[in-house]
Design an enzyme around this catalytic site. Sequence first.
Site, PDB file in Angstrom:
ATOM      1  N   ASP A 279       0.767   7.297  -4.889  1.00  0.00           N
ATOM      2  CA  ASP A 279       1.075   5.966  -5.390  1.00  0.00           C
ATOM      3  C   ASP A 279       2.588   5.784  -5.375  1.00  0.00           C
ATOM      4  O   ASP A 279       3.329   6.777  -5.387  1.00  0.00           O
ATOM      5  CB  ASP A 279       0.540   5.764  -6.811  1.00  0.00           C
ATOM      6  CG  ASP A 279       0.348   4.301  -7.155  1.00  0.00           C
ATOM      7  OD1 ASP A 279      -0.780   3.784  -6.968  1.00  0.00           O
ATOM      8  OD2 ASP A 279       1.323   3.647  -7.574  1.00  0.00           O
TER       9      ASP A 279
ATOM     10  N   ASN B 124      -6.061   3.032   0.808  1.00  0.00           N
ATOM     11  CA  ASN B 124      -6.284   2.000  -0.198  1.00  0.00           C
ATOM     12  C   ASN B 124      -5.025   1.227  -0.573  1.00  0.00           C
ATOM     13  O   ASN B 124      -5.115   0.084  -1.018  1.00  0.00           O
ATOM     14  CB  ASN B 124      -6.889   2.646  -1.455  1.00  0.00           C
ATOM     15  CG  ASN B 124      -6.872   1.713  -2.653  1.00  0.00           C
ATOM     16  OD1 ASN B 124      -7.664   0.780  -2.737  1.00  0.00           O
ATOM     17  ND2 ASN B 124      -5.951   1.954  -3.592  1.00  0.00           N
TER      18      ASN B 124
ATOM     19  N   TYR C 285      -1.758 -12.659   2.618  1.00  0.00           N
ATOM     20  CA  TYR C 285      -2.683 -11.556   2.344  1.00  0.00           C
ATOM     21  C   TYR C 285      -3.842 -11.516   3.327  1.00  0.00           C
ATOM     22  O   TYR C 285      -4.215 -10.448   3.832  1.00  0.00           O
ATOM     23  CB  TYR C 285      -3.212 -11.680   0.912  1.00  0.00           C
ATOM     24  CG  TYR C 285      -4.246 -10.651   0.543  1.00  0.00           C
ATOM     25  CD1 TYR C 285      -3.897  -9.307   0.380  1.00  0.00           C
ATOM     26  CD2 TYR C 285      -5.583 -11.012   0.351  1.00  0.00           C
ATOM     27  CE1 TYR C 285      -4.854  -8.360   0.036  1.00  0.00           C
ATOM     28  CE2 TYR C 285      -6.537 -10.075  -0.003  1.00  0.00           C
ATOM     29  CZ  TYR C 285      -6.172  -8.755  -0.157  1.00  0.00           C
ATOM     30  OH  TYR C 285      -7.115  -7.828  -0.486  1.00  0.00           O
TER      31      TYR C 285
END
Length: 254
Positions: free
Chosen positions: A43, A96, A161
């Site tokens: 992350d 992800n 997006y």
Amino acid sequence: MPTDTSSGRVQGKVTVITGAARGMGRATAERFAREGAKLVLNDRDQQPLDELVHALKNKGVEVIGIAGDVASEDAVKRIMTESVATFGRIDILVANAGVIPEADLASATVDLWDHTMAIDGRGMFLSCKYAAAEMVKAGKGAIVCLSSISAFAGQKGQAVYGPAKFVASGLTKHLAIDLADKGVRVNAVAPGTIDTPAVAGMDKEGIDKVVSMHPLGRMGKPEEVANAILFLASDEASFITGAVLPVDGGYLAQ
């Protein structure tokens, strides 16, 4: 993972999950942990990543955390290199990491476009590229990318997006063909509106309108997306590659 909490669907499989500290990434990490995976969690944000790694270690999970921005080639190389150095290989990648900006064409800026494409587009490409290189050495592996209903259905306020998620779906299909004869499967999930921190921070009126368009009449849960990711990554999906599986409460069936 202790035997009383793991049914072993990905037992011992070294799994890299990007964007793992929150939302669907975190739910996926926790789901894979219960199924016996060895985890490499990434992350951009160090603190929540460290907290997740600590919590999983306390449950007996073999896990490491590697902070870094997947938009950086050097960072992605480091994630994969450290994964192999720690566990010897990479069996599964869950690509992800991503951002969800709200912008129509008039309000979208070049900087917002570049930032979104750097993470959602280039970051996914880099993650797949360097994880697949390790999988090819072993002659096997599974990649699951995070796409979206926005890659299939036009929506207001998604001028940036939505196109980024077209990249995710397109990359999935092309890499599936490119890597099929090398033993590596590549699939994706396309979530609808999911109850994550990123979605919670969006305009409530807009969220309510989008939720109402899902035939099941609610937002999805991160765990429901994690279940689909687990299936595609597991040996249960051994003859599936190039698929983009909607997890959307029926949104795309309309």
